[in-house]
Enzyme design. Structure first.
Site, mmCIF file in Angstrom:
data_model
loop_
_atom_site.group_PDB
_atom_site.id
_atom_site.type_symbol
_atom_site.label_atom_id
_atom_site.label_comp_id
_atom_site.label_asym_id
_atom_site.label_seq_id
_atom_site.Cartn_x
_atom_site.Cartn_y
_atom_site.Cartn_z
ATOM 1 C CG ASN A 153 1.887 2.729 2.727
ATOM 2 O OD1 ASN A 153 3.374 3.411 2.710
ATOM 3 N ND2 ASN A 153 0.851 3.285 1.699
ATOM 4 C CB THR A 202 -7.846 -3.389 53.949
ATOM 5 O OG1 THR A 202 -8.375 -3.309 55.094
ATOM 6 C CG2 THR A 202 -8.712 -4.559 53.196
ATOM 7 C CG HIS A 203 -8.638 0.881 53.688
ATOM 8 N ND1 HIS A 203 -9.032 1.402 53.526
ATOM 9 C CD2 HIS A 203 -9.202 -0.014 54.755
ATOM 10 C CE1 HIS A 203 -10.343 1.008 52.893
ATOM 11 N NE2 HIS A 203 -10.338 0.071 54.158
ATOM 12 C CB SER A 210 23.875 6.266 50.167
ATOM 13 O OG SER A 210 23.991 7.298 50.545
ATOM 14 C CE LYS A 218 19.117 5.750 52.459
ATOM 15 N NZ LYS A 218 18.225 5.972 52.639
ATOM 16 C CG ASN A 232 19.003 3.061 49.010
ATOM 17 O OD1 ASN A 232 18.342 3.731 50.353
ATOM 18 N ND2 ASN A 232 19.929 4.005 48.697
ATOM 19 C CD GLU A 292 13.978 3.578 44.984
ATOM 20 O OE1 GLU A 292 13.655 4.647 45.795
ATOM 21 O OE2 GLU A 292 14.446 2.766 45.205
ATOM 22 C CD GLN A 298 9.285 6.825 9.291
ATOM 23 O OE1 GLN A 298 9.180 6.616 8.297
ATOM 24 N NE2 GLN A 298 10.427 7.870 9.296
ATOM 25 C CE LYS A 324 8.686 1.887 11.656
ATOM 26 N NZ LYS A 324 6.780 2.323 11.854
HETATM 27 N N1 ARG Z 1 9.362 4.168 7.000
HETATM 28 C C1 ARG Z 1 7.818 4.354 6.795
HETATM 29 C C2 ARG Z 1 6.809 3.757 8.613
HETATM 30 O O1 ARG Z 1 7.785 3.016 9.282
HETATM 31 C C3 ARG Z 1 7.278 3.089 6.356
HETATM 32 C C4 ARG Z 1 6.213 3.385 5.179
HETATM 33 C C5 ARG Z 1 6.293 4.183 4.541
HETATM 34 N N2 ARG Z 1 5.172 5.075 3.429
HETATM 35 C C6 ARG Z 1 5.837 6.006 2.952
HETATM 36 N N3 ARG Z 1 4.293 6.119 2.024
HETATM 37 N N4 ARG Z 1 5.943 7.068 2.650
HETATM 38 O O2 ARG Z 1 5.826 3.526 8.181
#
Ligand code: ARG
Length: 474
Positions: free
Chosen positions: A118, A163-164, A285, A291, A293, A298, A330, A333
């Site tokens: 953690n 503007t607009h 295209s 074309k 593009n 975009e 978790q 990420k």
């Molecule tokens: N892979 C977990 C995460 O990204 C790591 C922490 C895991 N902790 C736990 N108490 N299972 O958050």
């Protein structure tokens, strides 16, 4: 590649478990498929932790050396593509610890003393964002430089401002370009602030309550080159504000980028024809041979939705979590990694578009004339030279425009007799000087305005700002 015969049969946390983990638990629980990107930060933080453990006597000097060389070997294996990733080992933290034990035996098992995944993951992600910002900020500076150099070459070009999305007043093209300089400059500032919010040492927080060892947190803070240490272990393992701050800064950049892309798309259409993009940034295209593009604009516009959604994703993920760590974290990420990738590539794309775009001056001029862009200047001329009250001047010019619309003329080619029918004041040379596009621009001689003199001033101000940004040490 090393053998993996008995590897991961038993979980590193498996002491109290008799039964096997189900396949779906493993598939839902694994994060190695994405968090392997944290390997460098995990090893860097692990090394600082090990050094600290040897300092407080939990590891002998020899044990520390073993761990240090093991972690170096693991880095090499990962970087050379010889490291085996196994979903049963859940995440990058387990992989590194497991492999360390394979390489160095029992000493590897000591590394996790006084630490929890953690606090580990919270530290790794902080370091990760800091590393990303370090490598993204030079790209942003390059973008700012490109805008300034394009602006320098565009001072003489006059374009309609809107503007607009209706023609409003003439602008020097440099002024238009620099409007994005300031937006992106503020984004740089925000990203730098996001860096500062990551800059904290959270190891020693353990699972949530702190640890049962005389952990020297200040030592680890210094080892990792961080400016402070977290004040509350519960907050330290559950806080993800710094991710939100980075995701917000990235979203704000993408909002600016998307608005610019929208304009590039509109301005490069046949109907506007204000700018053209180089062949290298456009696509054809498969069916329509004519074309060209603006796909890059975009796609960056669509990436902005993705980056904003990533911010939203993490906000929603966080809002219902009780203190302290929850496994939901978790998944923070996935949006984080995606945002760093999309941000990086979008900065590069915007840079190339700005440096490659060319203004089509003839079309700009036509649009300025067709849109009566200097009608306000004509009214101001009646006020300042002919001493007519502004409301009245506005009315007279409005009537002139109305006649132009009926006769399909502009302020430049409407005949003098037609003008005189509305007002005597619309005759003589003063009229043409009042509606001149250049004069209109140069009369906006206020700090921040579109006058040529002010453009030169703004360009050198922008150059000074870039110089200051380059001095920032991350
Ligand atoms: N892979 C977990 C995460 O990204 C790591 C922490 C895991 N902790 C736990 N108490 N299972 O958050």
């Amino acid at each position: 590649m090393y053998p993996v015969k008995s590897r991961a049969k038993k979980k590193l946390w498996g002491g109290r478990f008799d039964g096997k983990t189900s396949s779906v638990m493993e598939r839902i629980g694994e994060s190695i498929s994405f968090d392997k990107r944290l390997y460098k930060q995990d090893i860097r933080a692990g090394l600082a932790h090990a050094k600290m453990l040897s300092r407080i006597g939990v590891l002998s000097a020899e044990e520390f050396r073993q761990i240090e060389s093991g972690l170096a070997a693991i880095t090499k294996e990962i970087e050379e593509g010889n490291f085996r990733f196994i979903p049963e080992l859940e995440d990058i933290h387990m992989h590194i610890e497991y492999r360390l034990t394979e390489l160095k035996g029992d000493v590897g098992k000591k590394l996790h003393t006084a630490r929890s995944r953690n606090d580990q993951v919270a530290q790794d992600v902080r370091l990760f964002i800091m590393d990303e910002i370090k490598s993204i900020s030079p790209l942003l500076i390059t973008l700012l430089e490109i805008i300034v150099s394009k602006a320098k070459n565009s001072v003489e070009i006059i374009m309609p401002g809107f503007t607009h999305l209706q023609v409003a007043q003439p602008l020097r093209a440099s002024h238009y370009l620099l409007s994005y300089f300031w937006a992106f400059f503020r984004d740089f500032e925000r990203i730098r602030i996001a860096y500062d919010s990551c800059d904290s040492m959270v190891l020693g927080s353990g699972a949530l309550a702190g640890v049962n060892y005389k952990t020297d947190r200040l030592f680890m803070q210094k080892e990792l080159g961080l400016s402070s240490s977290s004040e509350n272990s519960i907050d330290a393992v559950s806080n993800r504000d710094y991710i939100l701050e980075f995701l917000f800064a990235a979203s704000q950049f993408m909002i600016h980028a998307s608005r610019l892309c929208e304009e590039i798309i509109i301005f490069s259409s046949v109907e506007f024809g204000f700018i053209s993009l180089p062949d290298s940034l456009t696509t054809g295209s498969s069916i329509m041979p004519q074309k060209k593009n603006p796909d890059i604009a975009e796609l960056i516009r669509s990436k902005s939705s993705r980056v904003i959604a990533n911010l939203n994703h993490v906000m929603i993920l966080l809002k219902g979590l009780p203190m302290a760590y929850n496994r939901d974290l978790q998944e923070d990420k996935i949006p984080l990694f995606d945002t760093t990738d999309q941000l990086r590539i979008s900065i590069e794309g915007i840079s190339e578009m700005i440096s490659g775009l060319e203004f089509q001056t003839k079309n700009l001029e036509n649009s300025l004339k067709k849109g009566y862009a200097t009608a306000t200047d004509l009214a101001d001329y009646l006020v300042s030279v002919k001493k007519i009250p502004f409301r009245e001047a506005h009315e007279l010019v409005g009537r002139l425009v109305s006649v132009c619309v009926t006769k399909e003329k502009n302020l430049f080619d409407i005949g003098e007799s037609d003008r005189k029918k509305i007002s005597e004041h619309f005759s003589g040379d003063g009229y043409f000087s009042a509606i001149s596009l250049e004069n209109s621009a140069d009369k906006k001689d206020v700090f921040g305005g579109t006058a040529k003199k002010r453009q030169i001033e703004q360009i050198s101000l922008a150059e000074r700002k870039i110089k200051d940004l380059k001095k920032i040490k991350f």
